[in-house]
Design a protein around this motif. Sequence first.
Motif, PDB file in Angstrom:
ATOM      1  N   MET A  99       0.833  -1.195   0.000  1.00 43.71           N
ATOM      2  CA  MET A  99       0.000   0.000   0.000  1.00 43.71           C
ATOM      3  C   MET A  99       0.875   1.256   0.000  1.00 43.71           C
ATOM      4  N   MET A 100       0.532   2.204  -0.884  1.00 41.07           N
ATOM      5  CA  MET A 100       1.271   3.460  -0.935  1.00 41.07           C
ATOM      6  C   MET A 100       0.725   4.412   0.124  1.00 41.07           C
ATOM      7  N   ILE A 101       1.635   5.049   0.840  1.00 39.81           N
ATOM      8  CA  ILE A 101       1.242   5.977   1.891  1.00 39.81           C
ATOM      9  C   ILE A 101       2.076   7.251   1.786  1.00 39.81           C
ATOM     10  N   GLY A 102       1.544   8.305   2.341  1.00 35.60           N
ATOM     11  CA  GLY A 102       2.293   9.550   2.459  1.00 35.60           C
ATOM     12  C   GLY A 102       2.735  10.126   1.134  1.00 35.60           C
ATOM     13  N   GLY A 103       3.600  11.094   1.239  1.00 34.23           N
ATOM     14  CA  GLY A 103       4.118  11.758   0.058  1.00 34.23           C
ATOM     15  C   GLY A 103       3.366  13.034  -0.247  1.00 34.23           C
ATOM     16  N   MET A 104       4.073  13.967  -0.825  1.00 33.68           N
ATOM     17  CA  MET A 104       3.491  15.251  -1.224  1.00 33.68           C
ATOM     18  C   MET A 104       2.717  15.049  -2.521  1.00 33.68           C
ATOM     19  N   ASP A 105       1.563  15.722  -2.641  1.00 35.02           N
ATOM     20  CA  ASP A 105       0.833  15.668  -3.901  1.00 35.02           C
ATOM     21  C   ASP A 105       1.712  16.202  -5.015  1.00 35.02           C
ATOM     22  N   LEU A 106       1.622  15.580  -6.180  1.00 30.59           N
ATOM     23  CA  LEU A 106       2.405  16.007  -7.329  1.00 30.59           C
ATOM     24  C   LEU A 106       2.087  17.464  -7.679  1.00 30.59           C
ATOM     25  N   ARG A 107       0.831  17.856  -7.562  1.00 35.96           N
ATOM     26  CA  ARG A 107       0.437  19.244  -7.851  1.00 35.96           C
ATOM     27  C   ARG A 107       1.145  20.213  -6.901  1.00 35.96           C
ATOM     28  N   GLU A 108       1.188  19.865  -5.625  1.00 33.77           N
ATOM     29  CA  GLU A 108       1.861  20.720  -4.651  1.00 33.77           C
ATOM     30  C   GLU A 108       3.363  20.795  -4.923  1.00 33.77           C
ATOM     31  N   TYR A 109       3.950  19.675  -5.331  1.00 37.42           N
ATOM     32  CA  TYR A 109       5.375  19.647  -5.649  1.00 37.42           C
ATOM     33  C   TYR A 109       5.672  20.558  -6.833  1.00 37.42           C
ATOM     34  N   TYR A 110       4.870  20.420  -7.898  1.00 39.20           N
ATOM     35  CA  TYR A 110       5.069  21.279  -9.062  1.00 39.20           C
ATOM     36  C   TYR A 110       4.875  22.748  -8.695  1.00 39.20           C
ATOM     37  N   ALA A 111       3.860  23.040  -7.887  1.00 40.69           N
ATOM     38  CA  ALA A 111       3.602  24.429  -7.488  1.00 40.69           C
ATOM     39  C   ALA A 111       4.769  24.986  -6.681  1.00 40.69           C
ATOM     40  N   ALA A 112       5.337  24.176  -5.803  1.00 37.34           N
ATOM     41  CA  ALA A 112       6.477  24.633  -5.003  1.00 37.34           C
ATOM     42  C   ALA A 112       7.664  24.964  -5.891  1.00 37.34           C
ATOM     43  N   LYS A 113       7.918  24.119  -6.889  1.00 32.79           N
ATOM     44  CA  LYS A 113       9.019  24.374  -7.818  1.00 32.79           C
ATOM     45  C   LYS A 113       8.753  25.627  -8.641  1.00 32.79           C
ATOM     46  N   ALA A 114       7.522  25.779  -9.100  1.00 34.11           N
ATOM     47  CA  ALA A 114       7.163  26.970  -9.876  1.00 34.11           C
ATOM     48  C   ALA A 114       7.297  28.233  -9.019  1.00 34.11           C
ATOM     49  N   LEU A 115       6.870  28.146  -7.767  1.00 35.17           N
ATOM     50  CA  LEU A 115       6.953  29.298  -6.864  1.00 35.17           C
ATOM     51  C   LEU A 115       8.404  29.708  -6.638  1.00 35.17           C
ATOM     52  N   GLN A 116       9.291  28.727  -6.518  1.00 38.88           N
ATOM     53  CA  GLN A 116      10.715  29.033  -6.381  1.00 38.88           C
ATOM     54  C   GLN A 116      11.204  29.843  -7.575  1.00 38.88           C
ATOM     55  N   GLY A 117      10.832  29.412  -8.754  1.00 36.24           N
ATOM     56  CA  GLY A 117      11.258  30.110  -9.960  1.00 36.24           C
ATOM     57  C   GLY A 117      10.660  31.497 -10.070  1.00 36.24           C
ATOM     58  N   LEU A 118       9.391  31.620  -9.731  1.00 32.83           N
ATOM     59  CA  LEU A 118       8.739  32.932  -9.794  1.00 32.83           C
ATOM     60  C   LEU A 118       9.387  33.920  -8.836  1.00 32.83           C
ATOM     61  N   ILE A 119       9.670  33.467  -7.631  1.00 29.36           N
ATOM     62  CA  ILE A 119      10.300  34.354  -6.647  1.00 29.36           C
ATOM     63  C   ILE A 119      11.724  34.691  -7.072  1.00 29.36           C
ATOM     64  N   ALA A 120      12.460  33.711  -7.583  1.00 28.82           N
ATOM     65  CA  ALA A 120      13.834  33.960  -8.025  1.00 28.82           C
ATOM     66  C   ALA A 120      13.859  34.969  -9.171  1.00 28.82           C
TER      67      ALA A 120
END
Length: 75
Positions: free
Chosen positions: A14-35
């Motif tokens: 059974m797969m458990i935990g982990g960050m949603d892929l959408r949240e991961y992509y958003a975090a990476k995009a936010l890093q780029g936008l702020i940079a």
Amino acid sequence: MHRKAFPATRKDGMMIGGMDLREYYAAKALQGLIAHNGYTPEVKDVLIKQAFEIADAMIDVKVPDTVERVELGYT
């Protein structure tokens, strides 16, 4: 349930935990936008909205099939 970026698997498979892929992509995009644009509290909400718009666009490319999108909760 959304697809996970870093899922863990229990011994029973059974797969458990982990960050949603959408949240991961958003975090990476936010890093780029702020940079690229810098950060001030006044633009916080705009940057977050843009980050999730970028994340959704990435998912649209990565998960184009409508059936799979429904199964993964991306609709």
